[in-house]
Design a protein around this motif. Sequence first.
Motif, PDB file in Angstrom:
ATOM      1  N   ALA A 284      31.974  35.380 -14.219  1.00 31.27           N
ATOM      2  CA  ALA A 284      30.768  35.403 -15.061  1.00 31.27           C
ATOM      3  C   ALA A 284      29.517  34.988 -14.295  1.00 31.27           C
ATOM      4  O   ALA A 284      28.430  34.893 -14.890  1.00 31.27           O
ATOM      5  CB  ALA A 284      30.968  34.482 -16.262  1.00 31.27           C
ATOM      6  N   GLY A 285      29.666  34.731 -12.989  1.00 29.39           N
ATOM      7  CA  GLY A 285      28.518  34.380 -12.171  1.00 29.39           C
ATOM      8  C   GLY A 285      28.149  32.914 -12.187  1.00 29.39           C
ATOM      9  O   GLY A 285      27.087  32.537 -11.698  1.00 29.39           O
ATOM     10  N   ARG A 286      29.004  32.068 -12.733  1.00 27.19           N
ATOM     11  CA  ARG A 286      28.712  30.635 -12.781  1.00 27.19           C
ATOM     12  C   ARG A 286      28.955  29.980 -11.417  1.00 27.19           C
ATOM     13  O   ARG A 286      29.754  30.462 -10.614  1.00 27.19           O
ATOM     14  CB  ARG A 286      29.578  29.956 -13.852  1.00 27.19           C
ATOM     15  CG  ARG A 286      29.229  30.370 -15.266  1.00 27.19           C
ATOM     16  CD  ARG A 286      30.262  29.869 -16.267  1.00 27.19           C
ATOM     17  NE  ARG A 286      30.425  28.415 -16.248  1.00 27.19           N
ATOM     18  CZ  ARG A 286      31.331  27.755 -16.975  1.00 27.19           C
ATOM     19  NH1 ARG A 286      32.155  28.441 -17.777  1.00 27.19           N
ATOM     20  NH2 ARG A 286      31.418  26.445 -16.920  1.00 27.19           N
ATOM     21  N   ALA A 287      28.306  28.857 -11.188  1.00 25.33           N
ATOM     22  CA  ALA A 287      28.499  28.104  -9.944  1.00 25.33           C
ATOM     23  C   ALA A 287      27.937  26.703 -10.106  1.00 25.33           C
ATOM     24  O   ALA A 287      26.882  26.507 -10.720  1.00 25.33           O
ATOM     25  CB  ALA A 287      27.811  28.805  -8.777  1.00 25.33           C
ATOM     26  N   ASN A 288      28.667  25.723  -9.569  1.00 27.31           N
ATOM     27  CA  ASN A 288      28.213  24.336  -9.457  1.00 27.31           C
ATOM     28  C   ASN A 288      27.827  23.687 -10.784  1.00 27.31           C
ATOM     29  O   ASN A 288      27.082  22.706 -10.811  1.00 27.31           O
ATOM     30  CB  ASN A 288      27.028  24.229  -8.482  1.00 27.31           C
ATOM     31  CG  ASN A 288      27.343  24.816  -7.115  1.00 27.31           C
ATOM     32  OD1 ASN A 288      26.893  25.902  -6.800  1.00 27.31           O
ATOM     33  ND2 ASN A 288      28.145  24.111  -6.325  1.00 27.31           N
ATOM     34  N   ASP A 289      28.340  24.246 -11.886  1.00 30.80           N
ATOM     35  CA  ASP A 289      28.094  23.605 -13.170  1.00 30.80           C
ATOM     36  C   ASP A 289      29.334  22.816 -13.584  1.00 30.80           C
ATOM     37  O   ASP A 289      30.293  22.678 -12.827  1.00 30.80           O
ATOM     38  CB  ASP A 289      27.698  24.636 -14.238  1.00 30.80           C
ATOM     39  CG  ASP A 289      28.796  25.674 -14.468  1.00 30.80           C
ATOM     40  OD1 ASP A 289      29.757  25.728 -13.670  1.00 30.80           O
ATOM     41  OD2 ASP A 289      28.697  26.431 -15.460  1.00 30.80           O
ATOM     42  N   SER A 290      29.314  22.289 -14.787  1.00 30.38           N
ATOM     43  CA  SER A 290      30.404  21.438 -15.266  1.00 30.38           C
ATOM     44  C   SER A 290      31.422  22.264 -16.037  1.00 30.38           C
ATOM     45  O   SER A 290      31.083  22.891 -17.048  1.00 30.38           O
ATOM     46  CB  SER A 290      29.829  20.335 -16.160  1.00 30.38           C
ATOM     47  OG  SER A 290      30.807  19.390 -16.490  1.00 30.38           O
ATOM     48  N   LEU A 291      32.650  22.278 -15.554  1.00 28.04           N
ATOM     49  CA  LEU A 291      33.725  23.062 -16.168  1.00 28.04           C
ATOM     50  C   LEU A 291      34.389  22.248 -17.275  1.00 28.04           C
ATOM     51  O   LEU A 291      35.570  21.919 -17.222  1.00 28.04           O
ATOM     52  CB  LEU A 291      34.750  23.472 -15.100  1.00 28.04           C
ATOM     53  CG  LEU A 291      34.222  24.421 -14.018  1.00 28.04           C
ATOM     54  CD1 LEU A 291      35.132  24.397 -12.800  1.00 28.04           C
ATOM     55  CD2 LEU A 291      34.106  25.836 -14.573  1.00 28.04           C
ATOM     56  N   SER A 292      33.626  21.940 -18.306  1.00 22.15           N
ATOM     57  CA  SER A 292      34.126  21.084 -19.375  1.00 22.15           C
ATOM     58  C   SER A 292      35.287  21.722 -20.130  1.00 22.15           C
ATOM     59  O   SER A 292      36.103  21.014 -20.739  1.00 22.15           O
ATOM     60  CB  SER A 292      32.999  20.729 -20.349  1.00 22.15           C
ATOM     61  OG  SER A 292      32.413  21.902 -20.893  1.00 22.15           O
ATOM     62  N   GLU A 293      35.407  23.051 -20.092  1.00 20.26           N
ATOM     63  CA  GLU A 293      36.510  23.720 -20.778  1.00 20.26           C
ATOM     64  C   GLU A 293      37.862  23.396 -20.153  1.00 20.26           C
ATOM     65  O   GLU A 293      38.906  23.605 -20.777  1.00 20.26           O
ATOM     66  CB  GLU A 293      36.288  25.228 -20.813  1.00 20.26           C
ATOM     67  CG  GLU A 293      36.251  25.924 -19.464  1.00 20.26           C
ATOM     68  CD  GLU A 293      34.855  26.055 -18.885  1.00 20.26           C
ATOM     69  OE1 GLU A 293      34.559  27.107 -18.281  1.00 20.26           O
ATOM     70  OE2 GLU A 293      34.057  25.093 -19.019  1.00 20.26           O
ATOM     71  N   PHE A 294      37.833  22.870 -18.923  1.00 21.09           N
ATOM     72  CA  PHE A 294      39.095  22.456 -18.294  1.00 21.09           C
ATOM     73  C   PHE A 294      39.796  21.401 -19.136  1.00 21.09           C
ATOM     74  O   PHE A 294      41.026  21.417 -19.284  1.00 21.09           O
ATOM     75  CB  PHE A 294      38.846  21.908 -16.883  1.00 21.09           C
ATOM     76  CG  PHE A 294      40.076  21.307 -16.253  1.00 21.09           C
ATOM     77  CD1 PHE A 294      40.960  22.093 -15.550  1.00 21.09           C
ATOM     78  CD2 PHE A 294      40.362  19.948 -16.381  1.00 21.09           C
ATOM     79  CE1 PHE A 294      42.110  21.550 -14.980  1.00 21.09           C
ATOM     80  CE2 PHE A 294      41.504  19.390 -15.819  1.00 21.09           C
ATOM     81  CZ  PHE A 294      42.379  20.204 -15.119  1.00 21.09           C
ATOM     82  N   GLU A 295      39.041  20.452 -19.694  1.00 18.42           N
ATOM     83  CA  GLU A 295      39.650  19.347 -20.446  1.00 18.42           C
ATOM     84  C   GLU A 295      40.444  19.866 -21.641  1.00 18.42           C
ATOM     85  O   GLU A 295      41.565  19.407 -21.897  1.00 18.42           O
ATOM     86  CB  GLU A 295      38.576  18.369 -20.905  1.00 18.42           C
ATOM     87  CG  GLU A 295      39.168  17.161 -21.635  1.00 18.42           C
ATOM     88  CD  GLU A 295      38.151  16.061 -21.857  1.00 18.42           C
ATOM     89  OE1 GLU A 295      38.503  15.082 -22.531  1.00 18.42           O
ATOM     90  OE2 GLU A 295      37.019  16.178 -21.371  1.00 18.42           O
ATOM     91  N   THR A 296      39.900  20.837 -22.359  1.00 18.94           N
ATOM     92  CA  THR A 296      40.612  21.401 -23.509  1.00 18.94           C
ATOM     93  C   THR A 296      41.891  22.098 -23.061  1.00 18.94           C
ATOM     94  O   THR A 296      42.961  21.913 -23.662  1.00 18.94           O
ATOM     95  CB  THR A 296      39.713  22.394 -24.259  1.00 18.94           C
ATOM     96  OG1 THR A 296      38.550  21.703 -24.715  1.00 18.94           O
ATOM     97  CG2 THR A 296      40.443  22.996 -25.444  1.00 18.94           C
ATOM     98  N   ALA A 297      41.793  22.885 -21.997  1.00 23.20           N
ATOM     99  CA  ALA A 297      42.968  23.611 -21.502  1.00 23.20           C
ATOM    100  C   ALA A 297      44.037  22.640 -21.016  1.00 23.20           C
ATOM    101  O   ALA A 297      45.234  22.829 -21.274  1.00 23.20           O
ATOM    102  CB  ALA A 297      42.554  24.562 -20.381  1.00 23.20           C
ATOM    103  N   TYR A 298      43.605  21.602 -20.324  1.00 22.62           N
ATOM    104  CA  TYR A 298      44.561  20.609 -19.812  1.00 22.62           C
ATOM    105  C   TYR A 298      45.253  19.886 -20.969  1.00 22.62           C
ATOM    106  O   TYR A 298      46.479  19.717 -20.967  1.00 22.62           O
ATOM    107  CB  TYR A 298      43.833  19.632 -18.903  1.00 22.62           C
ATOM    108  CG  TYR A 298      44.669  18.458 -18.448  1.00 22.62           C
ATOM    109  CD1 TYR A 298      45.812  18.642 -17.677  1.00 22.62           C
ATOM    110  CD2 TYR A 298      44.314  17.155 -18.795  1.00 22.62           C
ATOM    111  CE1 TYR A 298      46.577  17.567 -17.264  1.00 22.62           C
ATOM    112  CE2 TYR A 298      45.065  16.074 -18.384  1.00 22.62           C
ATOM    113  CZ  TYR A 298      46.202  16.280 -17.626  1.00 22.62           C
ATOM    114  OH  TYR A 298      46.961  15.216 -17.228  1.00 22.62           O
ATOM    115  N   LYS A 299      44.482  19.478 -21.969  1.00 21.68           N
ATOM    116  CA  LYS A 299      45.074  18.736 -23.079  1.00 21.68           C
ATOM    117  C   LYS A 299      45.961  19.605 -23.967  1.00 21.68           C
ATOM    118  O   LYS A 299      46.779  19.075 -24.722  1.00 21.68           O
ATOM    119  CB  LYS A 299      43.977  18.064 -23.912  1.00 21.68           C
ATOM    120  CG  LYS A 299      43.346  16.875 -23.187  1.00 21.68           C
ATOM    121  CD  LYS A 299      42.402  16.099 -24.074  1.00 21.68           C
ATOM    122  CE  LYS A 299      41.921  14.837 -23.360  1.00 21.68           C
ATOM    123  NZ  LYS A 299      40.996  14.040 -24.188  1.00 21.68           N
TER     124      LYS A 299
END
Length: 545
Positions: A356-371
């Motif tokens: 999606a062209g993102r870079a160097n931002d915060s991947l906050s969606e990782f927390e939901t996927a991990y949990k």
Amino acid sequence: MAREQMHYDVVIIGAGPAGLAAACRLRQLDNNLSVCLLEKGADVGAHILSGAVFEPRALNELFPDWKNQGAPLETAVSAEDWQFLSSATNSLQIPNGLLPGLLHNNNNYIISLGRLCQWLAEKAAELGVDIFPGFAASQVLYRDDGSVGGVITGDMGRAADGSEKPEFVEGIELHGKYTLFCEGARGHLGKELIAHFNLDQGKDPQHYAIGIKEIWRVPAAQHKEGLVMHSLGWPLSETNTSGGGFLYHLNDTQIAVGLITDLCYDNPHLSPFDEFQRYKHHPKIAQYLQGGERLGYGARAIVKGGIQSQPQMFFAGGLLLGDDAGTLNFAKIKGSHTAMKSGMIAAEILAPALAAGRANDSLSEFETAYKNSWAYEELYEQRNVGPAQQKFGSQLGSVYAFIDMTLRGKLPWTLRNSKADHTQLKLASESKKIDYPKPDNKLSFDKLSSVYLSNTNHAENQPCHLQLKDPNIPVAINLPKFDEPAQRYCPAGVYEIVANENGDKRLQINSQNCVHCKTCDIKDPTQNIQWVTPEGGGGPNYSAM
């Protein structure tokens, strides 16, 4: 002059289970992504040390046909034996039928984790990942907006005083749209990132143990391929210290034997290394080792705080994964599968973000996927095991943990452990001295001969990677208060109190001996010792440990 730069979509620090799984999964999902992986050991696997009984759940997902591809999982667990060592000579077998289900090892394998990581590195290279062993990530590279933009590798060829030797080569900048930190327990960059981004806000301090392990070749009559043995109790029970031992029968008449000592212990006279040497003399252990030959030795910190101590794993520009974030399931005494799963989840979040062209931002969606993953579910179920042992002591805490594990963590509360390991030591004057027997050089050995077997080496005349924030503290504070415990908690003989002809004392640091276990960084009562990466390629070379 500007440093040399290299640019990638994803930069991964550490060729352990988490980093390698992330690298493989990224390229599986999108073979156009540029991915590089830095490993501070001279070779992939050189710094990898684990028991190890391996649960292949994550590997099944990453490479479903791993058997046909030759993954080095050769010794299936065929029998289990749990022992409570009640004294130096007596023991009680714990019936397997009484054990909580998560402690059983059906369908698991006794492996060399180093060899598995070498195999995963081969798979990653085949998928197009650039792997650079012998290069240590020494600094986090921050962008102008405060996000992480990569790392800077350590300089090569600096003298101990910091000056440049003739062979000096400056470290390079590795820039990534995202950077994954997979350094293992107490990663020094992970530690910096947690403080820098305040990732541990509202969390308990992280907790650790030290695991010390040897590889033996034993007479064939004493070898039972596939047998997994665990023990509780002696010798640690004598000091009310939590932990336990293991003895795993590999193939080729080899045995892995070790002792895990929780670093929350309070007696400054305790030596985890010497406790391990005593452990091997117990009849239940000695029966398998006597007459054998010791082939290898190593030690490493084990992260054990559980979800209460896990920092936030995402930040602007990257993720903390595996043991860098505390994903080990200490109740199972296993963390490779959960570390791999964290790396795979990271890849599954990163691939669409990069697309999606993102870079160097915060991947906050990782927390939901991990949990929402089975890895987090495991850790949630065992969340009270470690805190119970700290709160109630090794024996009552183990009883509580047994009940909690049997109920699969369904008790409606979560215990906390807010006391950091380094704060637990009592004064030496208030603690019982421990008289450790001299090694017999048959079952028990000294530290220096053990370090020799770890194949540890650091380039001479380089800056010391064990840094004292205040060089006066060891003699002014740690020695009178705690009899300078670094002399004993270090399993490699790195720290010694020496005196000159006038009787003046100082702490001598034998950094050449360091096996990179990080125990000093964790347990020093004044937090005066800071472990940083030495010149790339230095340290132990565990090979097939």
